[in-house]
Design a protein around this motif. Structure first.
Motif, PDB file in Angstrom:
ATOM      1  N   LEU A 256       1.006  -1.400   0.212  1.00  0.00           N
ATOM      2  CA  LEU A 256      -0.018  -0.151   0.114  1.00  0.00           C
ATOM      3  C   LEU A 256       0.735   1.306   0.059  1.00  0.00           C
ATOM      4  N   ARG A 257       1.999   1.259   0.956  1.00  0.00           N
ATOM      5  CA  ARG A 257       2.815   2.433   0.786  1.00  0.00           C
ATOM      6  C   ARG A 257       3.460   2.749  -0.529  1.00  0.00           C
TER       7      ARG A 257
ATOM      8  N   LEU B 226       2.085   2.671  -3.378  1.00  0.00           N
ATOM      9  CA  LEU B 226       1.175   3.070  -4.544  1.00  0.00           C
ATOM     10  C   LEU B 226       0.890   4.439  -4.274  1.00  0.00           C
TER      11      LEU B 226
ATOM     12  N   SER C  58      -0.460   8.247  -4.516  1.00  0.00           N
ATOM     13  CA  SER C  58      -1.913   8.799  -4.177  1.00  0.00           C
ATOM     14  C   SER C  58      -2.354   9.876  -5.262  1.00  0.00           C
ATOM     15  N   ILE C  59      -1.462   9.883  -6.351  1.00  0.00           N
ATOM     16  CA  ILE C  59      -1.950  10.808  -7.461  1.00  0.00           C
ATOM     17  C   ILE C  59      -3.221   9.982  -8.207  1.00  0.00           C
TER      18      ILE C  59
ATOM     19  N   ALA D 186      -6.405   8.451  -8.684  1.00  0.00           N
ATOM     20  CA  ALA D 186      -7.681   8.093  -7.969  1.00  0.00           C
ATOM     21  C   ALA D 186      -7.923   6.671  -7.579  1.00  0.00           C
ATOM     22  N   VAL D 187      -7.874   5.514  -8.423  1.00  0.00           N
ATOM     23  CA  VAL D 187      -8.191   4.389  -8.126  1.00  0.00           C
ATOM     24  C   VAL D 187      -7.141   3.897  -6.852  1.00  0.00           C
ATOM     25  N   ASN D 188      -5.825   4.193  -7.047  1.00  0.00           N
ATOM     26  CA  ASN D 188      -5.209   3.903  -5.885  1.00  0.00           C
ATOM     27  C   ASN D 188      -5.824   4.511  -4.426  1.00  0.00           C
ATOM     28  N   ARG D 189      -5.931   5.712  -4.615  1.00  0.00           N
ATOM     29  CA  ARG D 189      -6.594   6.279  -3.214  1.00  0.00           C
ATOM     30  C   ARG D 189      -7.802   5.501  -2.761  1.00  0.00           C
ATOM     31  N   GLN D 190      -8.735   5.226  -3.610  1.00  0.00           N
ATOM     32  CA  GLN D 190      -9.985   4.417  -3.221  1.00  0.00           C
ATOM     33  C   GLN D 190      -9.537   3.092  -2.706  1.00  0.00           C
ATOM     34  N   PHE D 191      -8.630   2.432  -3.369  1.00  0.00           N
ATOM     35  CA  PHE D 191      -8.252   1.093  -2.994  1.00  0.00           C
ATOM     36  C   PHE D 191      -7.623   1.011  -1.703  1.00  0.00           C
ATOM     37  N   ILE D 192      -6.615   1.996  -1.427  1.00  0.00           N
ATOM     38  CA  ILE D 192      -6.161   2.203  -0.056  1.00  0.00           C
ATOM     39  C   ILE D 192      -7.132   2.549   1.005  1.00  0.00           C
ATOM     40  N   ARG D 193      -7.940   3.347   0.565  1.00  0.00           N
ATOM     41  CA  ARG D 193      -9.020   3.659   1.581  1.00  0.00           C
ATOM     42  C   ARG D 193      -9.976   2.407   1.875  1.00  0.00           C
ATOM     43  N   ASP D 194     -10.297   1.652   1.056  1.00  0.00           N
ATOM     44  CA  ASP D 194     -11.032   0.450   1.244  1.00  0.00           C
ATOM     45  C   ASP D 194     -10.238  -0.391   1.882  1.00  0.00           C
ATOM     46  N   MET D 195      -8.875  -0.524   1.817  1.00  0.00           N
ATOM     47  CA  MET D 195      -8.189  -1.668   2.571  1.00  0.00           C
ATOM     48  C   MET D 195      -7.973  -1.256   3.807  1.00  0.00           C
TER      49      MET D 195
END
Lengths: 155, 155
Positions: free
Chosen positions: A66-67, A69, A71-72, A74-83
DNA sequence: GATAGTTACCCACAACTACCCACAACGTAA
DNA sequence: TTACGTTGTGGGTAGTTGTGGGTAACTATC
């Protein structure tokens, strides 16, 4: 490389008390104390259950990924948030229990009984009833895919 | 590389009081005090929320990266401006709260309720309602990209 | 310099949590 | 069998945490 390097197998029935605590099977605890890793990360399972990773597993396999990935995206941000959103770091008390969070209890639809299932590198916590109906539904799963897996893995 | 190296996970519901203060979850504060890092940098999130970085993270990761961007490029200039313009350094009071600035409260559309989400190396502060609608929209996100990530990371 | 608005620091209290102890059920070994 | 250690479950208590509000210091404006 002993047997005790965080390999969880088997199924155990426990109860969740009024304070939302569940017991971690003594067998599992023993295989952990060897790692002086008295802490789990619990989070939402992909199925209606709770996942519990030993802290070391979480840190090395999930958190690291996760680290890395950006954050620019948006898909990555969403994924981190979900996890991470439903993940919480818990350690067990003197009696070997961990406290579950309200959100996770709801997600797994837990009330009084809990079934703890070893899943090799993690642990799953189920409501026994939910697991039953879930497995009924799962029978409609692609048998072909299932058999392919079985053929590869079972010896 | 201890346990306490600023890993934020979990979701916490708090209120913003009349003075614009929000609580920082005790769990987060603990993982900070080890670093004697009692200060956050708060700024606009890329999504409609507030980002809060521990000062040490901001200094080592963000500030450095911004410094290295050439100012010749107009896009770079705009990006740096956005990041820094709304950033402010805040530390928490004896009760563990930080004051939010008016601009950031507006940007995240916060009123009374706040949802604090650990995002590994930073913290997000959301209006719970906004997050809900945001996630609705996010479902239209590239599922393919998302699933690729999931397959790589979830164990 | 006086006044109004803002900020920083302090105290108080209700709700919750972590920690501890107790005990019954079970298994094991002498 | 008896004694003993371990395991799972329940509950009490002291300390922590979240929230509201008060007061004094500081800022800005006239």
């Amino acid at each position: 490389m002993s047997i005790s390097e965080n390999t969880f197998t088997g199924e155990f029935a426990y109860t969740i008390d009024a304070k939302g605590r569940v017991n971690i099977p003594a067998k599992f605890r023993q295989s952990l104390s060897a790692d002086s890793d008295q802490t789990f990360v619990i989070t939402k399972g992909l199925d209606p259950c709770i996942y519990a990773y030993p802290l070391s597993v979480w840190q090395s396999q999930i958190e690291g990924a996760l680290r890395s990935l950006s954050s620019i995206n948006a898909v990555n941000r969403q994924f981190i948030r979900d996890m991470v959103r439903y993940a919480s770091t818990v350690s067990f008390d003197k009696q070997g229990r961990i406290p579950l969070t309200q959100i996770l209890i709801q997600h797994a639809d837990l009330s009084h009984d809990a079934l703890i299932i070893g899943m090799v590198n993690k642990i799953e916590i189920w409501n026994p009833q939910i697991l039953l109906t879930f497995e009924e539904q799962a029978k409609t799963i692609e048998q072909t895919d299932y058999n392919e897996l079985a053929e590869k893995i079972i010896i």
